[in-house]
Design a protein around this motif. Structure first.
Motif, PDB file in Angstrom:
ATOM      1  N   GLU A  26      -3.986  13.414 -55.081  1.00  0.00           N
ATOM      2  CA  GLU A  26      -2.789  12.570 -55.034  1.00  0.00           C
ATOM      3  C   GLU A  26      -2.839  11.583 -53.876  1.00  0.00           C
ATOM      4  O   GLU A  26      -2.606  10.384 -54.060  1.00  0.00           O
ATOM      5  CB  GLU A  26      -1.533  13.435 -54.918  1.00  0.00           C
ATOM      6  CG  GLU A  26      -1.202  14.218 -56.164  1.00  0.00           C
ATOM      7  CD  GLU A  26      -0.061  15.189 -55.963  1.00  0.00           C
ATOM      8  OE1 GLU A  26       0.522  15.247 -54.855  1.00  0.00           O
ATOM      9  OE2 GLU A  26       0.251  15.915 -56.914  1.00  0.00           O
ATOM     10  N   GLU A  27      -3.118  12.093 -52.690  1.00  0.00           N
ATOM     11  CA  GLU A  27      -3.099  11.238 -51.509  1.00  0.00           C
ATOM     12  C   GLU A  27      -4.234  10.218 -51.525  1.00  0.00           C
ATOM     13  O   GLU A  27      -4.029   9.064 -51.153  1.00  0.00           O
ATOM     14  CB  GLU A  27      -3.140  12.075 -50.240  1.00  0.00           C
ATOM     15  CG  GLU A  27      -1.836  12.803 -50.006  1.00  0.00           C
ATOM     16  CD  GLU A  27      -1.805  13.593 -48.715  1.00  0.00           C
ATOM     17  OE1 GLU A  27      -2.665  13.369 -47.831  1.00  0.00           O
ATOM     18  OE2 GLU A  27      -0.907  14.432 -48.580  1.00  0.00           O
ATOM     19  N   THR A  29      -5.646   8.947 -54.124  1.00  0.00           N
ATOM     20  CA  THR A  29      -5.300   7.958 -55.144  1.00  0.00           C
ATOM     21  C   THR A  29      -4.331   6.925 -54.564  1.00  0.00           C
ATOM     22  O   THR A  29      -4.499   5.716 -54.774  1.00  0.00           O
ATOM     23  CB  THR A  29      -4.699   8.645 -56.388  1.00  0.00           C
ATOM     24  OG1 THR A  29      -5.682   9.531 -56.941  1.00  0.00           O
ATOM     25  CG2 THR A  29      -4.266   7.640 -57.434  1.00  0.00           C
ATOM     26  N   GLN A  30      -3.354   7.392 -53.805  1.00  0.00           N
ATOM     27  CA  GLN A  30      -2.397   6.477 -53.170  1.00  0.00           C
ATOM     28  C   GLN A  30      -3.082   5.607 -52.124  1.00  0.00           C
ATOM     29  O   GLN A  30      -2.821   4.403 -52.031  1.00  0.00           O
ATOM     30  CB  GLN A  30      -1.260   7.271 -52.531  1.00  0.00           C
ATOM     31  CG  GLN A  30      -0.355   7.943 -53.535  1.00  0.00           C
ATOM     32  CD  GLN A  30       0.620   8.919 -52.896  1.00  0.00           C
ATOM     33  OE1 GLN A  30       0.654   9.080 -51.679  1.00  0.00           O
ATOM     34  NE2 GLN A  30       1.420   9.578 -53.715  1.00  0.00           N
ATOM     35  N   ARG A  31      -3.967   6.200 -51.341  1.00  0.00           N
ATOM     36  CA  ARG A  31      -4.676   5.424 -50.308  1.00  0.00           C
ATOM     37  C   ARG A  31      -5.588   4.371 -50.936  1.00  0.00           C
ATOM     38  O   ARG A  31      -5.686   3.251 -50.433  1.00  0.00           O
ATOM     39  CB  ARG A  31      -5.460   6.343 -49.398  1.00  0.00           C
ATOM     40  CG  ARG A  31      -4.545   7.163 -48.519  1.00  0.00           C
ATOM     41  CD  ARG A  31      -5.244   7.829 -47.376  1.00  0.00           C
ATOM     42  NE  ARG A  31      -4.308   8.675 -46.669  1.00  0.00           N
ATOM     43  CZ  ARG A  31      -3.368   8.242 -45.828  1.00  0.00           C
ATOM     44  NH1 ARG A  31      -3.259   6.956 -45.576  1.00  0.00           N
ATOM     45  NH2 ARG A  31      -2.556   9.074 -45.223  1.00  0.00           N
ATOM     46  N   GLN A  33      -5.059   2.837 -53.692  1.00  0.00           N
ATOM     47  CA  GLN A  33      -4.182   1.757 -54.134  1.00  0.00           C
ATOM     48  C   GLN A  33      -3.779   0.880 -52.943  1.00  0.00           C
ATOM     49  O   GLN A  33      -3.782  -0.349 -53.051  1.00  0.00           O
ATOM     50  CB  GLN A  33      -2.937   2.305 -54.840  1.00  0.00           C
ATOM     51  CG  GLN A  33      -1.993   1.219 -55.340  1.00  0.00           C
ATOM     52  CD  GLN A  33      -2.662   0.226 -56.281  1.00  0.00           C
ATOM     53  OE1 GLN A  33      -3.483   0.580 -57.110  1.00  0.00           O
ATOM     54  NE2 GLN A  33      -2.316  -1.050 -56.147  1.00  0.00           N
ATOM     55  N   LYS A  34      -3.462   1.493 -51.817  1.00  0.00           N
ATOM     56  CA  LYS A  34      -3.117   0.715 -50.618  1.00  0.00           C
ATOM     57  C   LYS A  34      -4.306  -0.127 -50.165  1.00  0.00           C
ATOM     58  O   LYS A  34      -4.138  -1.260 -49.706  1.00  0.00           O
ATOM     59  CB  LYS A  34      -2.665   1.642 -49.488  1.00  0.00           C
ATOM     60  CG  LYS A  34      -1.311   2.242 -49.721  1.00  0.00           C
ATOM     61  CD  LYS A  34      -0.925   3.150 -48.563  1.00  0.00           C
ATOM     62  CE  LYS A  34       0.423   3.789 -48.810  1.00  0.00           C
ATOM     63  NZ  LYS A  34       0.805   4.680 -47.680  1.00  0.00           N
TER      64      LYS A  34
END
Length: 112
Positions: A26-27, A29-31, A33-34
């Motif tokens: 999860e994390e 994947t978010q990073r 994207q950032k």
């Protein structure tokens, strides 16, 4: 992925490993994207800053390919080398996708 190494860093047995695998997916994947957004804005330093926690999380699972790719992106980002960061990010993204697939394979389609 090195589950023996992960078990040393994550006490609590298989359920704890599963939970940490979910968090990593999860994390990261978010990073990622950032990082994509930062690249679109030409901000190499921001990409590098996002790579550091990915490197640390991957290290817990012994995912050396992701650790090495994230380390390169982090270093190049600190130096403001946008073109090198772009190339490094592509590699990091590919290595992270392989890590996510491996974790899903080990812990089920959704590590949660």
């Amino acid at each position: 992925v090195d589950l023996e190494e992960a078990a040393v860093h994550i006490p609590g047995g298989p359920e704890a490993l599963r939970e940490m695998a979910q968090l990593l997916v999860e994390e990261s994947t978010q990073r990622l994207q950032k990082m994509r957004e930062a690249l679109a804005n030409g901000d190499a330093a921001a990409v590098g800053r996002e790579a550091h926690p990915m490197k640390s999380a991957a290290a817990v699972f012994g995912a050396r390919a992701v650790v090495e790719a994230a380390e390169r992106v982090e270093h190049m980002g600190r130096e403001g080398k946008l073109e090198e960061v772009k190339a490094g990010f592509a590699e990091l993204e590919e290595k992270a996708a392989r890590l996510h697939a491996a974790l899903r394979s080990m812990f089920g389609s959704d590590p949660a």
